[in-house]
Design an enzyme around this catalytic site. Structure first.
Site, PDB file in Angstrom:
ATOM      1  N   LYS A 126       0.810  -1.282   0.107  1.00 46.69           N
ATOM      2  CA  LYS A 126       0.092  -0.067  -0.030  1.00 46.69           C
ATOM      3  C   LYS A 126       0.791   1.205  -0.070  1.00 46.69           C
ATOM      4  O   LYS A 126       1.897   1.119   0.602  1.00 46.69           O
ATOM      5  CB  LYS A 126      -1.017   0.092   1.287  1.00 46.69           C
ATOM      6  CG  LYS A 126      -2.212   0.946   1.089  1.00 46.69           C
ATOM      7  CD  LYS A 126      -3.280  -0.177  -0.025  1.00 46.69           C
ATOM      8  CE  LYS A 126      -4.344   0.713   0.256  1.00 46.69           C
ATOM      9  NZ  LYS A 126      -5.528  -0.182  -0.626  1.00 46.69           N
ATOM     10  N   GLY A 183     -20.298   6.991   1.726  1.00 45.51           N
ATOM     11  CA  GLY A 183     -19.304   7.014   0.825  1.00 45.51           C
ATOM     12  C   GLY A 183     -19.805   6.798  -0.557  1.00 45.51           C
ATOM     13  O   GLY A 183     -20.355   6.004  -0.888  1.00 45.51           O
ATOM     14  N   ASN A 235     -15.912   5.981  -5.974  1.00 40.86           N
ATOM     15  CA  ASN A 235     -16.155   4.698  -6.848  1.00 40.86           C
ATOM     16  C   ASN A 235     -16.757   3.295  -6.221  1.00 40.86           C
ATOM     17  O   ASN A 235     -17.819   3.188  -6.935  1.00 40.86           O
ATOM     18  CB  ASN A 235     -14.652   4.647  -7.526  1.00 40.86           C
ATOM     19  CG  ASN A 235     -14.887   3.217  -8.196  1.00 40.86           C
ATOM     20  OD1 ASN A 235     -14.548   2.205  -7.684  1.00 40.86           O
ATOM     21  ND2 ASN A 235     -14.916   3.558  -9.519  1.00 40.86           N
TER      22      ASN A 235
END
Length: 418
Positions: free
Chosen positions: A105, A217, A220
């Site tokens: 990450k 949220g 995407n």
């Protein structure tokens, strides 16, 4: 919550998974430590001529199963602990999905909304120059995450290719189609969340058409998941992003909201539709709905609000939206949680397909990609479900157990023996 350390949270669950399976500490000790971490200073000349220095991070948690794989986020709260935890979760996620990847990450501590596009490009290219020695198609492959997108991936490909002197589209996934992206990649994480929910409902003999869903949220993952679940017949009664939350008991017009957000920089700010009301963001988490779809950031449901959550099921589109205490609380209350390392794995599954297509120079149709994704998500769900049933443990622990068993087998074969 100021002292919350997501990496410690991950370690506690990993240790519990090992204890439950009877795996000695020596057999997995290496997985408790990131293999490599890099912190970099990225100087950027801003549009007005002054220089700012941003901090970037890349954590390669594991390469036991293959190249480290995981997203890159641009966020003002990015730090070593967050990136370390997210990298470890990717190790678990990739193992669950049977992918030949370890976990990694990255992050840059920045509010991208305060940068112009040219400043953002300079920042991205500067970051690539700093981490280029440790990334590579067979070494570490970044991807989009919070506040990053296909355009940012394009700059990474271009900069890395310039540095290495050869066109290298496989250095990242989540690229635009024009430079080697995969059909279906943009929708993959949200679609995977829907597939996981459908697999769970099949076990319960329930239809998605009977569900009310609140979505936290609307980037995407949240917007695509909401749109696809809406198209399957679910009633999306609430959606929210950083600008505010919207509620309509009769159902939000998700097609309209999705189109609006996509044409307004992935934002719901200013969105209106008949019958909706605005509610405070914290209230969205407490609505009386069948499914709470968490697709924002980490640590959203915690000791402070978990007892007020009324949803009958939690679907994790974001990484780590529940704290460990909330996880255990819902398990004791009989509220199922479809955990991030299982539910939101669709993005990295199709990232893998993109990587394979880049390596082969041969590209699949969207239908082929979605069929392969559906099979992978179903297989992963069934394996985690079987583990959960066999050991009578909460879903996240079952998911870790599936991954840990696979990782330890690989470690033993490769000869890591403490």
């Amino acid at each position: 919550m100021a002292n919350y350390n997501p990496y410690e949270n991950m370690l506690q669950t990993l240790d519990l998974a090992a204890d439950t399976l009877g795996i000695p500490r020596n057999d997995y000790e290496v997985l408790r430590h990131p293999e490599r971490e890099m912190n970099v200073a990225i100087p950027v000349q801003m549009d007005d001529g002054h220089v700012e220095v941003f901090t970037g991070y890349r954590c390669q948690h594991s390469s036991v199963l293959g190249a480290s794989k995981g997203g890159l986020r641009f966020h003002p709260d990015a730090d070593e602990n967050e990136v370390r935890a997210l990298g470890a979760w990717m190790t678990i996620k990739n193992a669950i999905a049977h992918l030949p990847y370890g976990g990694g990450k990255g992050g840059i501590k920045v509010d991208p909304k305060k940068l112009s596009e040219r400043e953002l490009e300079r920042l991205t290219r500067g970051f690539v120059r700093k981490i280029a020695p440790i990334i590579g198609v067979e070494r570490d492959v970044p991807a989009p995450d919070v506040n990053t997108n296909p355009q940012i991936m394009s700059w990474i490909v271009d900069e890395y290719s310039a540095l290495t002197g050869q066109w290298t589209p496989g250095i990242v996934t989540g690229k635009p189609l024009a430079i080697g992206g995969s059909l279906g990649r943009n929708e993959a994480t949200g679609r995977g969340c829907m597939f996981t929910l459908l697999s769970y409902l099949e076990k319960q003999g329930t239809s998605i058409k009977d569900l009310t869903i609140a979505v936290q949220g609307f980037g995407n993952v949240g917007s695509v998941g909401a749109l696809l679940m809406h198209r399957e017949g679910a009633k999306i009664v609430a959606i929210g992003d950083v600008h505010g939350s919207l509620y309509n008991a009769n159902g939000i017009d998700v097609e309209k909201a999705y189109e609006y957000a996509n044409s307004h920089g992935r934002s719901l700010e200013g969105y209106e539709e008949p019958g909706m009301t605005r509610i405070p963001n914290p209230d969205l988490l407490l609505l009386d709905v069948d499914v709470l779809y968490l697709a924002a950031l980490e640590n959203q449901v915690n000791e402070a609000n978990m007892k007020e959550v009324k949803a009958k099921l939690i679907l994790e589109g974001a990484n780590g939206p529940l704290t460990k205490d909330a996880d255990l609380y819902f398990f004791e209350k009989g509220i199922p949680v479809l955990p991030d390392v299982l539910a939101n794995g669709g993005g990295v599954v199709v990232s893998y397909y993109e990587w394979v297509q880049n390596k082969a120079g041969f590209y699949w149709s969207e239908e082929e990609v979605n069929e392969k994704l559906a099979k992978n998500m179903k297989k992963s769900f069934e394996e985690v479900w079987a583990m959960q049933e066999e050991f009578k443990v909460y879903p996240r622990l079952a998911a870790y157990m599936v991954a840990l068993r696979r990782l330890v087998e690989a470690l033993k074969i490769k000869g890591y023996n403490g």
